[in-house]
Design an enzyme around this catalytic site. Structure first.
Site, mmCIF file in Angstrom:
data_model
loop_
_atom_site.group_PDB
_atom_site.id
_atom_site.type_symbol
_atom_site.label_atom_id
_atom_site.label_comp_id
_atom_site.label_asym_id
_atom_site.label_seq_id
_atom_site.Cartn_x
_atom_site.Cartn_y
_atom_site.Cartn_z
ATOM 1 C CG ASN A 64 -0.228 0.045 2.543
ATOM 2 O OD1 ASN A 64 -0.001 -0.999 3.152
ATOM 3 N ND2 ASN A 64 0.147 1.225 3.018
ATOM 4 C CB ALA A 65 0.429 4.575 -1.491
ATOM 5 C CE LYS A 84 -0.695 1.863 7.636
ATOM 6 N NZ LYS A 84 -0.179 0.667 8.338
ATOM 7 C CG ASN A 117 -0.589 3.910 14.640
ATOM 8 O OD1 ASN A 117 -0.691 4.756 13.762
ATOM 9 N ND2 ASN A 117 0.101 2.793 14.467
ATOM 10 C CD GLU A 141 -2.846 -1.331 9.698
ATOM 11 O OE1 GLU A 141 -1.982 -0.897 10.499
ATOM 12 O OE2 GLU A 141 -2.611 -1.550 8.505
ATOM 13 C CG ASP A 164 -0.182 -2.964 13.889
ATOM 14 O OD1 ASP A 164 0.712 -3.600 14.472
ATOM 15 O OD2 ASP A 164 0.074 -2.122 13.009
HETATM 16 MG MG LIG Z 1 -0.768 -0.294 12.040
#
Ligand SMILES: [Mg+2]
Length: 288
Positions: A64-65, A84, A117, A141, A164
């Site tokens: 992915n970019a 992403k 995140n 994510e 993640d």
């Molecule tokens: Mg991540």
């Protein structure tokens, strides 16, 4: 009995150790402030140097970019099947309008995923993901911090979730599976302690896996690439097109994508470039 040779260097304000051994090169470069223990990063680097690498089952890995800010560069996104977008660092309106702008730019056929995140609480995550769903989000994510929160959120939003930072061990992967807390799992070589441990995590999690980097040099990216190439199935693009985000690399043949894919190959650093980037170029020889 085996050997490794450790090359220490600094890139920007970050310490890197590259380990050379009979089986290849590994990288230990925990990112300050990021969920990656020093011991698992060192295990990953040592493994790459002294253990047989997993066998690839594919020659190329789709990547992915990455969009990290609001100044969108269409040329940087061209050719990628997946974009992403980093979210959770600005107010939620800005995040939503950024995703909307990316969708306008890339058209309907390119996948867009977001990565928070773990920055949002559950209420915020539900609000934002419900609002973003209209733009066709492939995955979110780590929208919230822990596995239990992921499991609750997953039952309240239509956007698929990927775990993640909340998965750092096989035990975590087992809990993820038993709580049905995610639709996919993101593997990173260093935080999980190596390619083989990461394969084990993927199998235990029981959901599709993708691989992403921890902003490593091409040496570290190569281990992620081999991990991705060895996964039995790889339905999702990987976050391995990141060497351009480092100030410099350690090879003249960096692992950069062409046409949205990375060709699977190993990386041997150019030793003269190691010397150039070295602020602390001690040479170590160890036996274990
Ligand atoms: Mg991540």
């Amino acid at each position: 009995m085996t050997w490794t040779r450790v090359y220490r260097l600094r890139i920007g304000d970050r310490d890197f150790r590259l380990l050379e051994g009979p089986c290849g090169w590994g990288e230990c470069s925990p990112l300050p402030g990021y969920a990656c223990s020093a011991s698992s990063a060192l295990s990953a680097a040592t493994e790459a140097a002294v253990r047989t690498w997993p066998t690839p089952v594919r020659d190329v890995v789709p990547v992915n970019a990455l969009v990290t800010g609001s100044d969108l560069d269409p040329t940087a996104l061209a050719g990628f099947e997946c974009i992403k977008v980093k979210v959770g660092r600005r107010d939620i309106r800005s995040d939503i309008s950024l995703v909307s702008a990316v969708r306008d730019m890339v058209g309907p056929s390119v996948a867009i995923r977001v990565d928070a995140n773990g920055a949002w609480d559950e209420t915020t995550a539900e609000l934002v993901l419900t609002s973003m769903a209209r733009y066709g989000i492939e995955l979110a994510e780590q929208p919230v911090g822990d596995i239990e929160a992921m499991a609750r959120l997953r039952r309240r939003v239509s956007v698929p979730l990927a775990a993640d930072e909340c998965v750092r061990s096989v035990d975590d992967a087992r809990r993820l599976r038993s709580l049905r807390a995610a639709d996919a799992v993101v593997l990173k070589v260093q935080p999980l302690g190596g390619m083989w441990a990461a394969l084990n995590v993927a199998e235990t999690a029981g959901v599709p896996a993708l691989v992403s980097s921890m902003m490593e040099t091409s040496v570290g990216i190569a281990t992620g690439l081999y991990l991705a190439a060895a996964l039995p199935e790889l339905p999702l693009a990987c976050g391995l097109a990141t060497v351009g985000m480092l100030e410099r690399d350690v090879t003249r043949l960096p692992l950069v994508p062409e046409g949205g894919v990375l060709a699977v190959r190993r990386v041997v650093p150019d030793l003269d470039l190691l010397a150039v980037v070295s602020a602390d170029d001690r040479l170590h020889e160890t036996e274990s």
